[in-house]
Write an enzyme that holds these catalytic residues in place. Structure first.
Site, PDB file in Angstrom:
ATOM      1  CG  ASP A 180      29.920   6.329   1.561  1.00  0.00           C
ATOM      2  OD1 ASP A 180      29.209   5.355   1.266  1.00  0.00           O
ATOM      3  OD2 ASP A 180      30.423   7.082   0.713  1.00  0.00           O
ATOM      4  CG  ASP A 215      32.308   1.030  -7.256  1.00  0.00           C
ATOM      5  OD1 ASP A 215      31.117   1.376  -7.089  1.00  0.00           O
ATOM      6  OD2 ASP A 215      33.076   0.763  -6.311  1.00  0.00           O
TER       7      ASP A 215
END
Lengths: 193, 241
Positions: free
Chosen positions: B11, B130
């Site tokens: 990330d 997600d």
């Protein structure tokens, strides 16, 4: 100098990066004189067979590739375009290798994407490589086995992971994305006499 | 034999690697290029970089970072975060990424998937999903897991396949950062329902969790972040396991 043939197919940047990492000079070009003068030529490609062949023909690059005398390496779509015919868009290809390119039957996930090993490795391209080593593939079409096959991979069915005839070499996998193993294969090609 | 893929995820926030728990509480985890090089040496099969800041201002910073990564590493890598248009995709691919990952923008305009697949090939389009199990149903979330949608996960993944997605990166928000294992139920259901590779994400804490997800589901790969960044599971040991 290594020439990478510039045409309407992606993936050129990573091939260029891989060659530079090995310490060789290279240029991405569609200039006939520069390509002819190169020590080695790389014919890369990710894309679609019909539009790639159309582009090559329109720019005279099909005849140029066929007339090359120095070691020339086709990668991925490059290998497929070096075969006789591709089922993708029913395309007549360069015909260096006498193989037909077909779409994988969908008994497993298609594309064949990821790391796989190869068998029956032959020739200088695979010096120092064993059939336990893995290389990276991404493709939905495959070239069948012929006398020119120098590496066989099995996914759904056995197919040509690499081919060679005279000065023409080709891999269905991406040596430039295959970590240390791919680096060794590229280096083997770049060191050919 | 085609191998199952182990995929470390980095990330990225303002050019640094970070990691949150349950999508919040962010920790610094180092320089992305250094970390990427370490993973390649350790035998990672692929890398994913997600720009979690993902604003228009830092598009240029991101493509510069992608160029740097492409110069240094020799395995396939995916870049995601804030990709909204074909132009965004083109910038990232030209910088040297092999695939792009889209998420909220695919929900907003599913046609984007088809457009990318046409222009760059399906193999290039990863759609990140997600998902959260809530009121007895797996629902799709967007905006980094902040906003629920009305989409049922099972309906959405089938639509993704039809639209030309090349791969699904499925993150269970219930499991993410918890280190209690991947969500085997939804990963199993999704990997059976579609005929494109599914990458399981969220919840890896032990090597057993990777074995489990490959044994009990048809996932093609498994993704994790913090357990690799902080050296809790060394990749070479995991690959032999």
């Amino acid at each position: 100098m290594i020439a990478i043939i510039k045409y309407n197919a992606g993936n050129i940047k990573s091939v260029e990066n891989a060659i530079r990492r090995l310490g060789y000079d290279c240029m991405v070009t569609d200039d006939e004189a520069l390509i002819r003068a190169a020590d080695k030529v790389i014919f890369p490609g990710v894309g679609e067979a019909a539009s790639a062949m159309k582009y090559l023909k329109a720019h005279g690059l099909d005849k140029l590739v066929l007339s090359l005398k120095q070691p020339t390496l086709g990668i991925c779509l490059g290998q497929q375009l070096m075969c006789s015919h591709s089922e993708e868009g029913d395309t007549a290809c360069l015909g260096i290798f006498g193989a037909d390119v077909r779409k994988f039957p969908s008994r497993e996930l298609v594309p064949h994407m990821g790391w796989n090993n190869m068998e029956q490795l032959k020739g200088k391209l695979f010096e120092g490589i064993s059939d336990l080593d893995n290389v990276y593939f991404v493709h939905s079409y495959y070239a069948g086995l012929t006398d020119d096959t120098v590496a066989t991979c099995r996914y759904i069915l056995p197919f040509s992971a690499a081919m060679q005839k005279d000065n023409f070499y080709a891999t269905q996998f991406h040596p430039e994305k295959s970590a240390g193993v791919g680096e060794r294969i590229l280096k083997n090609f770049l060191m050919l006499q | 034999m085609l191998k199952k893929r182990i995929i470390p995820c980095l990330d990225i926030c303002d050019g640094r690697t970070v990691k949150g728990i349950n999508f919040i509480d962010i920790r610094d985890a180092g320089d992305p290029v250094d970390l990427a090089k370490r993973y390649v040496q350790e035998g990672a099969d692929e890398l994913v970089f997600l720009d979690i800041t993902a604003t228009h201002e830092n598009r240029k910073t991101l493509s510069a970072l992608v160029e740097k990564i492409a110069m240094e590493i020799n395995i396939p890598f995916t870049v995601g975060g804030g990709i909204n248009s074909l132009q965004d995709v083109s910038l990232i691919i030209k910088a040297g990424a092999d695939k792009v990952s889209i998420n909220s923008s695919a929900v907003k305009r599913p046609l984007l998937i088809t457009e990318i697949a046409k222009e760059f090939g399906s193999q290039c389009v990863v759609v990140a999903v997600d998902t959260k199990f809530i009121s007895n149903e797996w629902i799709v979330y967007v905006n980094g897991g902040r906003i629920p949608t009305l989409l049922r996960t099972m309906d959405w993944v089938k639509q993704l396949e039809e639209s030309g997605a090349g791969e699904i990166l499925l993150t269970s928000m219930n499991n993410d950062g918890m280190k209690t294992g991947f969500a085997l139920d939804i990963t199993g259901a999704v990997s059976l329902a579609v005929n494109i590779p599914v990458i399981a994400s969220g919840g890896a804490g032990t090597m057993e969790h990777f074995k489990e997800v490959f044994e009990y589901t048809k996932a093609s790969g498994a993704l994790a972040a913090s357990i690799f960044h902080f050296g809790e599971i060394p990749i070479p040991t995991l690959k032999k396991y």
